[in-house]
Write a protein that holds these residues in place. Structure first.
Motif: not given
Lengths: 140, 140, 140, 140
Positions: C72-88
């Motif tokens: 999210a910190s790399t996105m322009p203002e007004g945009r957010n991000c969701l986790t599509a998937e992760y592996k741990l």
């Protein structure tokens, strides 16, 4: 039942044909239906690892491509999909004559599609699962 | 510094040599140190996808094998490791002359070892990351 | 150097605050820079598993959320991000006083962003890695 | 059919009970059979994210634990299993009253076991899949 949806096949076969590496291997489409794809590859010593079984890189290739084609089969004409990522678990050695990857779409989305692929080895009349994969595809 | 640890190389080279598919591709060991391995593959049209770039199956093969060799490099003589699973994210098209996979061990365990592999494409004098992978290896 | 980029913080803090579960746990932002995020959580017996260590579900929560915030910190203002998937991958027991997740963006894309998160446990003055994760985020 | 195998339940319930975080959440065993486990969690605002749906960390917790219990159900008495790694795809928002994770073992091995978990949300009488996960478990 015909396992190949001819309209889909005509749309997707060129994509496979254009993938020189898949042609080089000799990957074949066995089943193609909306949301479902099965591809297979006959054994050749060139595709083997140290014990003479199918190499993991070949298993991964079929997992990735079957998932991609299952995803592509759910997209409107003119759209295709790329693999954004996949995860693959190896569960048994791929010792046998034919490697088979069966993929199906779990969730078809506008941007992202999730598909799984289960990979089997056929040895004589027996089939055994050798790997399972979960992939995220992006529509382009 | 010599990028190849000769003792390790003599122990692991036979494992690569025995993998017929890797030989068929022409995969080369560039660096081999305890916990670290770099392998590379020069472009050939046979390894390409529809746009003429390295095929995803080749990227996956190098990711998997570099992680496996990084893992193997941390094991005592007589032990080897197999890939239990890996996850691979494609992040850019693999367009260029040489595909390079650099793997390092994150955690070496008695039974399980975790390694990451970052895959780059070299085009002229430029290098660009094309994929990243995280793998779990099992000692055998 | 101030580890918190104040402009980013003011943009992302409300997103954390709105996540009731993270507030319930007491997750704190330790570092926030473009493409980088560190969050931490102090031990409480409520977050433990059978041996009294941090539960895997808590480790996964911090991995996922730190990666999401780095994205999210790399996105322009007004945009957010969701986790599509992760592996741990879990690599060691999370035994200690503070759980720390450090995430950074590997590739920021228009639609998809790839981030990794490394999770550590702090016990006294020592820090030890307990898990590593690789996540795909989708811009919304 | 009784969905709970009582012998298994008596063997595995203490493991759940000892996981303070799962007790804190209120996770319940719905089904337990050799190689199969279903657990559920009723909605509480404390477990929510910014839109009032179940938080991704809760979804991950149930995915991981259901897979782990499905794996544990195939092990001989006195053995348990730990999650070595898992991969989770979010496919829909977890908006509803009850979160349900259904896991089954794909391959039970001596050292490694592979299980999948599908996570659903129940809203009124409807059920919808919200995530899918693939996990590697290690016998201890």
């Amino acid at each position: 039942m015909d396992r190949i949806d001819q309209a889909l096949y005509q749309r997707l076969q060129p994509i496979i044909d254009a993938q020189v590496f898949l042609k080089h291997l000799g990957v074949q489409i066995v089943e193609l239906q909306p949301g479902r794809c099965e591809i297979s590859l006959d054994y050749d010593q060139r595709w083997s690892q140290q014990d003479g079984f199918f190499h993991g890189g070949i298993v991964g290739t079929l997992a990735d491509n079957s998932a991609g084609m299952a995803g592509a089969s759910t997209m409107p004409e003119g759209r295709n999909c790329l693999t954004a990522e996949y995860k693959l678990n190896f569960i048994a050695p791929a010792k046998g004559e034919t490697l088979i990857a069966r993929a199906n779409v779990i969730k078809a989305g506008r941007t992202l599609t999730v598909a799984e692929s289960n990979i089997f080895i056929k040895s004589g009349s027996e089939e055994r699962q050798v790997a399972t994969a979960l992939a995220t595809l992006i529509s382009v």
